[in-house]
Design an enzyme around this catalytic site. Structure first.
Site, PDB file in Angstrom:
ATOM      1  CD  GLU A  63      -2.607   1.252   2.574  1.00 51.61           C
ATOM      2  OE1 GLU A  63      -3.655   1.872   2.688  1.00 51.61           O
ATOM      3  OE2 GLU A  63      -2.223   0.615   3.624  1.00 51.61           O
TER       4      GLU A  63
ATOM      5  CE  LYS B 272      -7.638   1.470   3.963  1.00 51.50           C
ATOM      6  NZ  LYS B 272      -6.483   1.889   4.535  1.00 51.50           N
TER       7      LYS B 272
ATOM      8  CB  CYS C 146      -4.563  -1.196   4.363  1.00 51.55           C
ATOM      9  SG  CYS C 146      -3.523  -1.607   5.816  1.00 51.55           S
TER      10      CYS C 146
END
Length: 288
Positions: A44, A117, A154
């Protein structure tokens, strides 16, 4: 003849020089491709240090429109040259909005689009809500040259709903680029093992391989600094670790038989036996 796919994860440390970080990642991508990898996952926000440990407005200056981001611009021709798929995690700017995003580059260099995300953490050492809006793309699966790839970013990886949503869109491999390490409020808290176990559970309950790519190294963005614990891995459809690293730099590569996995997934019956009529509590208002 069975369809196979060879996937890779990159684990390394990064500094503050964006170009040096991109160059370092290019080297690892070349290594992975030389070892037969077809889909190669960097970690990431690999273009720089993980800046979300604190709230400093200077970092907004490191965001770019996704098509123009230096990492995307430089890895696009590399994907074409090597004939590999590269999911590229970036800090994206869209007008006045900022996202933690991923651009999927197909093996011919095509930019397949962007995923933003969905779950944005906010806690000591991971103050992402200051920088990123919650993603507005929904979960995405990419029909790449080598297979259908689902990618979460993540904090997304802790949510079983993320994995299941991608599987329901036909994902054949799940990937999670990550930046996670020490917890500045508690020196005794090491989440490396549960970090792995959460994703291994997604592999088991969806009968799908999972790839996790984390960074390593100590970064001095704040006075206290933060140390990233690595533990990148590739898990098979049973959740077993077939490739893994601890806290060292390296590249993991593994090959899977997609046709076998498709049949085996059907045989387990997890998707046959789903009771969507009972799952409203998951997406509805919280129970009284």
């Amino acid at each position: 003849m069975s369809r196979t796919i060879s996937v890779a994860a990159i684990q390394t440390a990064y500094g503050e020089d964006m170009q040096a970080n991109i160059d370092k990642t290019v080297g690892f991508i070349r290594e992975a491709a030389a070892r037969g990898a077809q889909v190669i996952l960097p970690s990431e926000l690999f273009q720089g240090p993980y800046f979300c440990v604190s709230q400093e407005e200077k970092w907004f200056g490191t965001a770019w429109p996704w098509r123009e981001h230096p990492a995307v611009v430089q890895l696009q021709p590399l994907a074409r040259e090597l004939g590999v798929v590269i999911p590229v995690s970036i800090f994206e700017r869209e007008g006045p909005h900022y996202f933690n995003s991923l651009v999927m580059i197909d093996a011919d260099g095509t930019l397949m689009g962007v995923y933003r995300k969905s779950h944005i953490p906010d806690g000591p050492g991971y103050q992402e809500k200051y920088y990123f809006r919650p993603g507005d793309t929904g979960f995405k699966v990419w029909d790449t040259k080598f297979g259908r790839i689902g990618v979460g970013i993540c904090w997304d990886q802790w949510y079983p709903e993320t994995a299941r949503a991608m599987m329901l869109q036909g994902a054949e491999i799940l990937m999670y680029p990550t930046a996670i390490g020490t917890e500045p409020h508690d020196d005794t808290l090491d989440t490396a093992a549960p970090w792995r176990r959460a994703m291994q559970g997604h592999a088991v309950s969806n009968v799908v391989p999972v790839v996790g790519a984390n960074r390593i190294g100590h970064e001095q963005v704040t006075e206290a600094g933060q140390t990233f614990y690595g533990h990148s891995f590739i898990a098979d459809h049973r959740g077993d670790l077939v490739e893994s690293l601890e806290r060292e730099e390296g590249v993991l590569v593994h090959t899977f038989d997609l046709d076998f996995l498709d049949r085996h997934r059907a045989a387990w019956g997890f998707f046959r036996d789903r009771r969507t009529d009972l799952y409203g509590v998951i997406s509805g208002p919280r129970p009284a």
